[in-house]
Every structure is written in structure tokens, then in C-alpha cells.
Design a protein around this motif. Structure first.
Motif, PDB file in Angstrom:
ATOM      1  N   GLY A 280      44.167  43.867  37.705  1.00 26.63           N
ATOM      2  CA  GLY A 280      44.689  43.982  39.062  1.00 26.63           C
ATOM      3  C   GLY A 280      43.690  44.507  40.074  1.00 26.63           C
ATOM      4  N   ARG A 281      42.569  45.001  39.620  1.00 24.01           N
ATOM      5  CA  ARG A 281      41.585  45.492  40.585  1.00 24.01           C
ATOM      6  C   ARG A 281      40.638  44.348  40.963  1.00 24.01           C
ATOM      7  NH1 ARG A 281      36.454  46.780  39.246  1.00 24.01           N
ATOM      8  NH2 ARG A 281      35.861  46.719  37.068  1.00 24.01           N
ATOM      9  N   GLN A 282      39.848  44.547  41.998  1.00 23.20           N
ATOM     10  CA  GLN A 282      38.930  43.516  42.458  1.00 23.20           C
ATOM     11  C   GLN A 282      37.647  43.576  41.622  1.00 23.20           C
ATOM     12  OE1 GLN A 282      37.964  43.703  46.584  1.00 23.20           O
ATOM     13  NE2 GLN A 282      36.608  41.942  46.499  1.00 23.20           N
ATOM     14  N   HIS A 283      37.426  42.549  40.808  1.00 26.81           N
ATOM     15  CA  HIS A 283      36.236  42.486  39.965  1.00 26.81           C
ATOM     16  C   HIS A 283      35.093  41.781  40.701  1.00 26.81           C
ATOM     17  CE1 HIS A 283      38.885  43.643  36.679  1.00 26.81           C
ATOM     18  NE2 HIS A 283      39.691  42.672  37.044  1.00 26.81           N
ATOM     19  N   THR A 284      35.452  40.738  41.452  1.00 26.35           N
ATOM     20  CA  THR A 284      34.473  39.963  42.223  1.00 26.35           C
ATOM     21  C   THR A 284      35.064  39.692  43.607  1.00 26.35           C
ATOM     22  OG1 THR A 284      35.350  37.816  41.514  1.00 26.35           O
ATOM     23  CG2 THR A 284      33.656  38.818  40.110  1.00 26.35           C
ATOM     24  N   ARG A 285      34.330  38.967  44.435  1.00 28.50           N
ATOM     25  CA  ARG A 285      34.829  38.619  45.773  1.00 28.50           C
ATOM     26  C   ARG A 285      35.801  37.440  45.729  1.00 28.50           C
ATOM     27  NH1 ARG A 285      29.126  38.867  49.028  1.00 28.50           N
ATOM     28  NH2 ARG A 285      28.736  41.076  48.638  1.00 28.50           N
ATOM     29  N   ASP A 286      35.724  36.626  44.682  1.00 25.49           N
ATOM     30  CA  ASP A 286      36.531  35.413  44.586  1.00 25.49           C
ATOM     31  C   ASP A 286      37.855  35.725  43.881  1.00 25.49           C
ATOM     32  OD1 ASP A 286      36.841  32.554  44.916  1.00 25.49           O
ATOM     33  OD2 ASP A 286      36.636  32.438  42.729  1.00 25.49           O
ATOM     34  N   LEU A 287      38.988  35.359  44.507  1.00 22.07           N
ATOM     35  CA  LEU A 287      40.298  35.647  43.936  1.00 22.07           C
ATOM     36  C   LEU A 287      40.560  34.873  42.648  1.00 22.07           C
ATOM     37  CD1 LEU A 287      42.501  35.797  47.168  1.00 22.07           C
ATOM     38  CD2 LEU A 287      41.657  37.678  45.775  1.00 22.07           C
ATOM     39  N   ALA A 288      40.085  33.632  42.572  1.00 26.12           N
ATOM     40  CA  ALA A 288      40.286  32.827  41.357  1.00 26.12           C
ATOM     41  C   ALA A 288      39.542  33.464  40.175  1.00 26.12           C
ATOM     42  CB  ALA A 288      39.819  31.392  41.583  1.00 26.12           C
TER      43      ALA A 288
END
Length: 111
Positions: free
Chosen positions: A57-65
Motif C-alpha cells: 500500500g505504500r508508494q514503491h515507485t512513481r508509477d501506479l501500475a
């Protein structure tokens, strides 16, 4: 004039030798205590990992996919740890970590 030696008159204090002996015995008695240790118990394997503990659930990269793909891989590892033994899940975790690292470093996920 008579010069007295400062350390030569130990008889001045009555029971001086007994005091030293008691001090040595008390020190040895305090040092000689053995504490009983509890027998080794293996910690039971946890089976209640939450998604937050695995970073889902956290942001790993800039891309949502890419984030969704990484979350799916992390969730597969979390489910494995919640349902199987730790030994069975180590290989899956290492495999998924390799995939996640390649995915994070891919061009499409760094946009």
C-alpha cells in the motif's frame, strides 16, 4: 623522637583479621551464586502478518501500475508466511525480492 611506621601497627584495631576474612567471604558468596536459566523454547511462528508490515500500500515507485504489481508480489509473500512454514517461504521471498528489485529499476517504473 620515635618515628612510627604507618602500616606496621595492625593490632591497633581489634578484629582486623576477622574483618578481612568476613569481607572476602561475603564477596565470594555474592559472586558464587548461579542463576538458573530457563530451558530454550523456540518461538512459535507468527501467522498474523498485516499488509502494512510487508509495505503493501505504500508508494514503491512513481508509477501506479508498478506499485500494484509490487504490492501483489509482497502480498503473495505475506500470505505464504501466514499459511505455511518459514522454511517454505524463504525461497519465495528471495525470488519476489529479485523481481521487485528489477521492476523498481526498470525504465517504465521510474517515469
Amino acid at each position: 623522637m620515635e618515628i612510627k611506621h604507618l602500616t606496621g601497627n595492625r593490632r591497633m584495631l581489634p578484629g582486623y583479621c576477622h574483618l578481612i576474612a568476613l569481607t572476602v567471604l561475603a564477596t565470594l558468596a555474592a559472586c558464587g551464586k548461579d542463576t538458573e536459566t530457563e530451558p530454550y523454547k523456540k518461538t512459535e511462528h507468527r501467522r498474523d502478518f498485516t499488509p502494512e508490515e510487508f509495505g503493501i500500500g505504500r508508494q514503491h515507485t512513481r508509477d501506479l501500475a508498478c506499485n500494484r504489481e509490487i504490492d501483489q508480489m509482497l502480498d503473495a509473500v505475506r500470505i505464504c508466511y501466514n499459511t505455511r512454514t518459514e522454511a517454505e517461504c524463504v525461497a519465495l521471498q528471495e525470488q519476489q525480492s529479485g523481481h521487485i528489485a528489477r521492476l523498481k529499476n526498470s525504465v517504465r517504473c521510474r517515469r
